[in-house]
Design a protein around this motif. Structure first.
Motif, PDB file in Angstrom:
ATOM      1  N   ALA A 168       0.819  -1.224   0.000  1.00 44.40           N
ATOM      2  CA  ALA A 168       0.000   0.000   0.000  1.00 44.40           C
ATOM      3  C   ALA A 168       0.852   1.273   0.000  1.00 44.40           C
ATOM      4  O   ALA A 168       0.403   2.318  -0.468  1.00 44.40           O
ATOM      5  N   PHE A 169       2.069   1.198   0.534  1.00 45.85           N
ATOM      6  CA  PHE A 169       2.892   2.399   0.682  1.00 45.85           C
ATOM      7  C   PHE A 169       4.288   2.128   0.133  1.00 45.85           C
ATOM      8  O   PHE A 169       4.691   0.978  -0.033  1.00 45.85           O
ATOM      9  N   ASN A 170       5.030   3.206  -0.094  1.00 47.63           N
ATOM     10  CA  ASN A 170       6.384   3.018  -0.593  1.00 47.63           C
ATOM     11  C   ASN A 170       7.334   2.691   0.564  1.00 47.63           C
ATOM     12  O   ASN A 170       6.980   2.800   1.746  1.00 47.63           O
ATOM     13  N   ARG A 172       9.795   4.129   1.776  1.00 44.03           N
ATOM     14  CA  ARG A 172      10.135   5.215   2.706  1.00 44.03           C
ATOM     15  C   ARG A 172       9.302   5.073   3.987  1.00 44.03           C
ATOM     16  O   ARG A 172       9.784   5.337   5.091  1.00 44.03           O
ATOM     17  N   ARG A 204      -3.103   3.203   8.060  1.00 45.75           N
ATOM     18  CA  ARG A 204      -3.389   4.162   6.990  1.00 45.75           C
ATOM     19  C   ARG A 204      -2.431   5.348   7.129  1.00 45.75           C
ATOM     20  O   ARG A 204      -1.926   5.622   8.211  1.00 45.75           O
ATOM     21  N   ILE A 205      -2.246   6.047   6.027  1.00 42.57           N
ATOM     22  CA  ILE A 205      -1.416   7.258   6.057  1.00 42.57           C
ATOM     23  C   ILE A 205      -2.228   8.419   5.477  1.00 42.57           C
ATOM     24  O   ILE A 205      -2.166   8.690   4.279  1.00 42.57           O
ATOM     25  N   PRO A 206      -3.001   9.103   6.306  1.00 39.83           N
ATOM     26  CA  PRO A 206      -3.708  10.312   5.848  1.00 39.83           C
ATOM     27  C   PRO A 206      -2.757  11.512   5.859  1.00 39.83           C
ATOM     28  O   PRO A 206      -1.647  11.431   6.396  1.00 39.83           O
ATOM     29  N   SER A 241       1.041  12.206   7.479  1.00 42.51           N
ATOM     30  CA  SER A 241       2.167  12.584   6.629  1.00 42.51           C
ATOM     31  C   SER A 241       2.618  14.026   6.839  1.00 42.51           C
ATOM     32  O   SER A 241       3.814  14.294   7.006  1.00 42.51           O
TER      33      SER A 241
END
Lengths: 313, 242
Positions: A168-170, A172, A204-206, A241
């Protein structure tokens, strides 16, 4: 053959018992047990492939539940069958509250009145073959722990599932997030996090949470309280973020990797039941739960964090 | 007869095994303090990991508005707290990030949010130290958490804004997203003027001999703010009356 003979001979006894008494049947290895209570106490018939039917009395243990706080508090007494699983035990509650208005939290019943050590009694713990069994309530500080935590595993570490986030995320983000999970799993804390593809517990990354614009992360623990019990259903972790990147840009020494790992480790600690530990700036890096910690220094759980986890697991 | 009884026993065994299997599903059951509420409530417990700002300058930079205000009333609502991507991009551009840096920073970031329970407080503005309001304006502040129907959202450590209280508030505007103000943070967003100093505060404020400390609400806040500090901020923002 012997077993079938035994079964045929047990049935008349079962019929007789079932006429007047509640009975139960249990099966352990190659032996079947039929229990009922009558005027003489608990009766047990045991039948195995190597023996004929025998009828024995199963003695009862008196279990004294010591509340373990204050003087002259009443000791609750219950009875349980010896050499059997103890099953559920009453849970005491304390009315007194600390300065923050919170009541001490009941951890579990233990075989010692000390605040550590002893054997924890779980529902599947076998009642010893003694006439009396003394158990002691253990309590914890509500400033240290959340009101609810996951039921400890009967043996080994308590495993908590989390939806796999790597796709879902990179990297980093995922590298420090996985580092945080490894930090807990490689510690001596009696909990471990397991990522899989089906869990309802997610990360999650909002961009930001507008009600708390200076927050780097949060955890939501969802639970239902009913008439009988409370249940943790699921949790979600959010890493924000915009505040994280802003903090890294404006804080000398802070790196993105260390800050994300620190926040993820902190949120996982909330998941297992630790509460924020706001000790101010004097011991700011002594705990991952300190909101004043320097997030490029305190990235892993400290010894005191691990100790606090192991108080309840 | 024997056969039927045997079947009963086998069925009973299956029942007992099934019961024990159900009770062994431990990972979903909570431990700790039990609530004996008679009705069923759904609780959501929320804990934020909030960055603590080190000094007043950081706080003033982070806040779009600093005011003294009176809490008029409160209500609880479900609110869509989405901050659109373009608003975030604009904020990052104002911080000096290039388009490429903004794109890299927002990779994988989600913007859509589910509605959440918030408590909305109406505040009457009494003094302005920073920001574009007037005395007697009424503004709204949102705080996560509250009770709505059978759902209770509880935020660890959240400050309760008491109705009728007078507070110094460090606020962040979300006007560009169509949302109410928020506190800069739970620790560093709300300061009470000690009641025993309220009269003195008003007199001293008129004389501008300002050395009264506000009462920090949380021991973890490392910043001490005085009325003098607030007046200096107001001076920097050209908000002092002649």
């Amino acid at each position: 053959m012997i077993f079938m003979l035994g079964v045929s001979s047990i049935i008349p006894l079962y019929v007789e018992a079932s006429l007047n008494y509640d009975f139960s049947v249990a099966f352990k290895s190659d032996t079947m047990y039929v229990d009922w209570d009558d005027e003489e106490g608990l009766q047990v018939m045991a039948l195995s492939s190597r023996s004929t039917v025998v009828t024995v009395n199963r003695p009862v243990a008196t279990v004294r539940l010591h509340p373990n706080w204050g003087n002259n508090r009443p000791v609750e007494i219950v009875t349980r069958t010896r050499n059997r699983e103890v099953g559920s035990l009453p849970r005491p509650a304390r009315r007194s509250r600390n300065a923050q208005g919170n009541r001490p939290l009941f951890v579990d019943w233990f075989t010692t009145s000390a605040t550590s050590g002893g054997r924890r009694v779980r529902s599947n713990t076998t009642v010893p073959n003694n006439a009396n069994w003394n158990l002691h309530a253990r309590w914890t500080n509500p400033n240290r722990h959340e009101d609810q935590w996951w039921q400890p595993a009967a043996t080994g570490n308590t495993r908590i599932n989390l939806r796999n986030f790597n796709s879902a995320f990179n990297s980093r983000w995922t590298t420090p997030m996985n580092n945080a999970i490894r930090g807990w799993n490689r510690s001596s804390a009696r909990v471990e996090f397991n990522t899989n593809s089906t869990s309802n517990n997610r990360v999650r990354i909002p961009n930001v949470h507008p009600t708390r614009p200076t927050a780097g992360g949060r955890v939501l623990l969802e639970e239902v309280t009913g008439t009988d019990n409370s249940r943790l259903r699921r949790f979600s972790i959010e890493l924000f973020s915009q505040p994280i990147n802003s903090y890294v840009r404006n804080t000398p020494n802070a790196t993105f990797t260390s800050v994300v790992e620190s926040i993820m480790t902190h949120e996982l600690a909330h998941v297992v039941g630790l509460r924020d530990n706001p000790t101010g700036v004097s011991h700011r890096n002594g705990s991952i739960m300190n909101t004043n910690r320097q997030r490029w220094i305190r990235v892993r759980p400290s010894d005191s964090d691990i100790s606090n986890v192991n108080r309840i697991y | 007869m024997k056969k039927s009884m045997l079947i009963k026993i086998v069925l009973l065994l299956i029942f007992v095994v099934a019961l024990s299997a159900c009770s062994s599903e431990e990972s979903n059951v909570a431990y700790g303090e039990l609530d004996s509420a008679s009705d069923e409530f759904e609780y959501t417990i929320i804990s934020f990991d909030t960055f603590i700002l080190e000094d007043l300058e950081e706080m003033a930079d982070g806040a779009t508005h600093i005011i003294r205000g009176e809490v008029l009333d409160q209500r609880v609502e479900w609110l869509d707290l989405t901050i659109p991507r373009e608003v975030t991009e604009q904020q990052l551009a104002e911080e000096g990030l290039t388009e490429d840096e903004i794109a890299a920073e927002l990779e994988g970031v989600i913007f859509e949010r589910e509605p959440e329970i918030v408590t909305l407080s109406r505040i009457r503005v009494l003094e302005i130290f920073q920001g574009n309001h007037y005395v007697d304006d009424v503004i709204e502040i949102m705080q996560l958490g509250g009770e709505y129907g059978n759902e209770r959202w509880i935020v660890d450590g959240e400050v309760e804004l008491e109705v009728n209280s007078e507070l110094v508030l460090f606020l962040v505007s979300w006007d560009m997203a169509g949302l109410p103000y928020s506190l800069l943070s739970h620790v560093q967003g709300v300061y009470y003027i000690p009641s025993e100093l309220e009269d003195e505060y008003l007199i001293e404020a008129e004389d501008e001999h300002l050395s009264i400390e506000l009462e920090g609400i949380n021991e973890i806040d490392p910043v001490t703010i005085t009325i003098e500090d607030l007046i200096e901020i107001a001076e920097e923002n050209d908000l002092l009356d002649e």
